[in-house]
Write a protein that holds these residues in place. Structure first.
Motif, mmCIF file in Angstrom:
data_model
loop_
_atom_site.group_PDB
_atom_site.id
_atom_site.type_symbol
_atom_site.label_atom_id
_atom_site.label_comp_id
_atom_site.label_asym_id
_atom_site.label_seq_id
_atom_site.Cartn_x
_atom_site.Cartn_y
_atom_site.Cartn_z
ATOM 1 N N LYS A 190 -46.592 16.844 31.622
ATOM 2 C CA LYS A 190 -45.178 16.934 31.238
ATOM 3 C C LYS A 190 -44.392 15.807 31.890
ATOM 4 O O LYS A 190 -43.564 15.163 31.245
ATOM 5 N N SER A 191 -44.668 15.528 33.164
ATOM 6 C CA SER A 191 -43.979 14.434 33.856
ATOM 7 C C SER A 191 -44.307 13.089 33.226
ATOM 8 O O SER A 191 -43.448 12.223 33.093
ATOM 9 N N ARG A 244 -38.051 19.776 25.169
ATOM 10 C CA ARG A 244 -37.907 20.338 23.824
ATOM 11 C C ARG A 244 -37.522 19.281 22.795
ATOM 12 O O ARG A 244 -37.656 19.501 21.590
ATOM 13 N N ALA A 245 -37.049 18.123 23.261
ATOM 14 C CA ALA A 245 -36.726 17.023 22.347
ATOM 15 C C ALA A 245 -37.925 16.109 22.115
ATOM 16 O O ALA A 245 -37.866 15.198 21.303
ATOM 17 N N SER A 246 -39.027 16.358 22.836
ATOM 18 C CA SER A 246 -40.189 15.479 22.780
ATOM 19 C C SER A 246 -41.176 15.937 21.715
ATOM 20 O O SER A 246 -41.649 17.075 21.738
ATOM 21 N N ALA A 247 -41.528 15.049 20.799
ATOM 22 C CA ALA A 247 -42.513 15.369 19.759
ATOM 23 C C ALA A 247 -43.900 15.559 20.366
ATOM 24 O O ALA A 247 -44.687 16.403 19.916
ATOM 25 N N LEU A 305 -36.602 11.402 25.801
ATOM 26 C CA LEU A 305 -35.395 10.726 26.294
ATOM 27 C C LEU A 305 -34.684 9.959 25.183
ATOM 28 O O LEU A 305 -33.553 9.517 25.356
ATOM 29 N N LYS A 306 -35.355 9.777 24.036
ATOM 30 C CA LYS A 306 -34.785 8.970 22.954
ATOM 31 C C LYS A 306 -34.228 9.820 21.821
ATOM 32 O O LYS A 306 -33.461 9.317 21.001
ATOM 33 N N THR A 307 -34.622 11.093 21.741
ATOM 34 C CA THR A 307 -34.246 11.913 20.593
ATOM 35 C C THR A 307 -33.265 13.016 20.986
ATOM 36 O O THR A 307 -33.230 13.454 22.139
#
Length: 693
Positions: free
Chosen positions: A268-269, A672-675, A276-278
């Motif tokens: 996860k880290s 949660r924003a990470s695909a 961070l982009k979405t």
């Protein structure tokens, strides 16, 4: 200690050192592919050959020979080792030639180019031509999950990845099958790896066989700016390096920190960066006619100002989220106090922890490194594998040494090491407290016993009683003594210990986070997304954060702020260690650092905060709380605090402890924003269903 000579230089090293480590200590450079200080010795790449005087007339593998195995001269002369003789040079050139026989010449398009050990060592220790004219071996690429990309033609069978997954991660997912030129590294059935630490094999692989799948073909290492910072995905505060190109974070890698994460980080880290982009908040929003509409800063601040002026301090509250830094919580608390409010809380999960009980009551007192000194462990209401994966690897490391009985009260889950399962909840804890269990005697007879209590045991209505009972067990079995404090609270939120240190808990007559939802007129959410907002009755909810998640969807005014890679901030990890994170890039659009947003808002509200820069804010912070100035230090708690908590008592309801982390990959707005995290989460759920069936 043992004395020997390396290239004529006399040194003294511990007698458990290998010759390779002794040579490094003497300043000699010894190439290696399979050897790694944190893994067992394999001795299969043969690149670390040295010449031992008085030994056999052939090069010796320095990684597999200890300094105690080397003999001195007949007249008491010291043992001698040479790393740069003609014999050694010729031997290394031969080994390198063999390694490159089957290695494809795809350096220009290899992900590892620019940071490849094989590339570097071929230049330094190889020769400039090849005598091999036959066809190269071809190996099919393996699917091992969404995080690690494989190009198995490049594999040199160093087995670092196999040893890491088996020894450190604790699950034998990778192995070597076949013999000779048919040998292959594989997951046997070509299924995805399931370890939460699997991304570390990318760093361990000395060639381009295992590389980062999300990072593939996006940037070369020399194009990236490298910023040393701190991870906030859990409460450990692992040391990381954020690599950026322009404003964009391209990847996150671990740094060595022996006290916390050694050189590992969780998946996860490592792979969170695409989040961070979405779904970023890049401009202020105000809710009009039931819909959030883009607005200017002036309009957003005016809306908040009107709502604040229409109420009083007792009806204004603030809840801090799990990723907030100390500076922004300090600024928010100062603003709330100036408005006459005592309603602020950093415990959005309702954990029964309070700074009034003393610092020892809410930090990981034995420290993460101290796990290796412990000789018995009780885990209460926690699943360290998901709540702090790197800390769980440290527990496993201690368990592998032996003489470390572990018992669990709570969920019976796979922790990657053997343990005794005592029971599911408060009834078992009460029995243990009364001494009605054999593990009570194991703890009592241990010299340095440890109790880890997780948020699953504390974030409950009877959390205070559970904490008191655990403290009472700690007192009665000698977990807390003058020399050792083994009472360890394991947090899941990076901001929690810093918030408790600040006193970001309700003041006199103040409301808790849960109470604020139904009793406030104006409610500030500082990145608070993990709290159920369905019962919220506030007339105006202000969300200050970086992502359009739960908090933003339920807000009336959104003030866009910076993510953890976009600001310099202080975080305090679960053991109470003050750490400084550095800014690697800038927030998108009109978003600003959280403290700056609060400073601008305070001006509009007529309660101007007494600082105009981050340096001035920190000066005020250090005056009020001096220990925040001591970066990388731990202000130890007093053992008397544990005794005081033990006397509190209270009634525990009969119920089971559930881990605070339900889905390891989706614990915060960035995740949660990470695909990539979404794919990992779906895969983990499918694996769980398959295992259950």
């Amino acid at each position: 200690m043992a004395k020997l000579k390396v290239d004529g230089k006399e040194i003294e090293v511990p007698d458990h050192f290998t010759l390779l480590q002794a040579c490094e200590e003497a300043g000699a450079e010894v190439p290696r592919f399979c050897f790694h200080e944190r893994l067992s010795v394999a001795g299969n790449c043969r690149m670390c050959l040295v010449e031992v005087k008085g030994g056999p007339p052939k090069p010796a593998a320095s990684c597999a020979m200890g300094v105690r195995d080397v003999r001195g001269g007949p007249n008491g002369e010291l043992p001698e080792v040479f790393t740069n003789t003609p014999m050694v040079k010729k031997a290394r050139e031969g080994v390198m030639e063999f390694l490159l026989i089957n290695h494809p010449l795809d350096c220009p398009i290899c992900d590892q180019g620019g940071e490849c050990d094989l590339q570097d060592q071929a230049m330094a220790f190889g020769i400039d031509s090849s005598r091999y004219g036959e066809d190269k071996r071809s190996v099919e690429d393996k699917y091992i999950g969404p995080l690690v990309k494989t190009v198995m033609n490049r594999c040199i069978h160093c087995t670092r990845c196999v040893r890491f997954t088996t020894e450190v991660a604790g699950i034998a997912e990778l192995g070597l099958i076949g013999r000779g030129e048919d040998a292959e590294i594989t997951t046997y059935l070509e299924q995805a790896m399931t370890s939460e630490l699997q991304g570390n094999v990318v760093d361990l692989c000395p060639v381009g066989a295992l590389t980062s799948k999300p990072f593939a073909f996006t940037a070369r290492p020399w194009e990236l700016n490298k910023t040393e910072s701190i991870d906030v995905m859990d409460a450990l505060g692992s040391a990381i390096r954020v690599d950026t190109r322009g404003r964009e974070v391209m990847r996150i890698m671990p740094r060595v920190n022996e006290s916390i994460n050694e050189e590992w980080i969780s998946d996860k880290s490592r792979f969170i960066w695409d989040g961070l982009k979405t779904q970023r908040l890049d401009r202020p929003y105000v809710r009009r006619d039931g819909r959030l509409q883009p607005a200017s800063w002036t309009e957003a601040f005016a809306t908040i100002g009107a709502a604040v002026s229409a109420t009083n301090g007792s009806k204004i509250g603030a809840i801090a989220g799990d990723l907030a830094s100390v500076e922004e919580m300090f600024a928010l608390k100062e603003l709330l106090v100036s408005l006459g409010s005592a309603n602020y809380d950093c415990r959005q999960d309702g954990a029964a922890l309070d700074p009034s009980l003393g610092r020892a009551s809410y930090i990981f007192n034995p420290t993460i490194e101290g796990i290796e000194e412990a000789d018995a462990l009780l885990v209460v209401g926690s699943n360290p594998r998901f709540e702090a994966s790197v800390l769980n690897a440290r527990i496993r490391k201690r368990w592998r040494r032996g003489g470390f009985p572990i018992a669990v009260i709570g969920e019976a889950s796979e922790l990657r090491y053997d343990y005794t399962y005592l029971g599911a909840g408060t009834e078992t804890l009460a029995d243990l407290s009364a001494g009605n269990h054999s593990f009570f005697d194991i703890l009592k007879n241990a010299k340095k016993p440890m109790i880890i209590i997780g948020q699953g045991a504390l974030a409950r209505a009877d959390g205070a009683a559970v904490l008191s009972t655990a403290a009472a067990i700690a007192e009665s079995v000698g977990v807390v003594t003058d020399e050792w404090n083994g009472f360890a609270v394991l947090h899941t939120a990076a901001s929690r210990v810093g918030g408790l240190d600040l006193g970001f808990v309700p003041g006199q007559g103040g409301k808790t986070a849960a109470e604020m939802l139904t009793s406030m007129d104006v409610l500030f959410l500082l990145g608070a997304d993990e709290i159920d907002l369905s019962a919220k009755t506030a007339q105006l909810t202000v969300y200050i954060g970086s992502h359009g998640d739960n908090g933003a969807q339920n807000a009336d005014v959104i003030l866009p702020a910076a993510a953890y890679t976009e600001k310099s901030g202080i975080w305090v990890n679960t053991e109470g260690r003050v750490q400084m994170g550095n800014r690697a890039g800038f927030a998108p659009g009109e978003a600003r650092e959280d403290w700056a947003v609060l400073r601008a808002l305070s001006d509009v509200l007529g309660k101007k905060l007494p600082f105009d820069s981050l340096a001035q804010l920190r000066q005020k912070l250090y005056q009020a709380h001096p220990h925040f100035a001591e970066v990388d230090d731990i202000k130890a708690g007093h053992s008397a605090d544990i005794a005081a908590v033990a006397k509190k008592g209270g009634n525990m309801t009969q119920s089971v402890f559930a881990s605070a982390v339900k889905d390891f990959y989706l614990t915060n707005p960035i995740a949660r924003a990470s695909a990539v995290m979404a794919e990992c989460s779906a895969l983990a759920r499918n694996n769980f269903k398959a295992a259950a069936e």
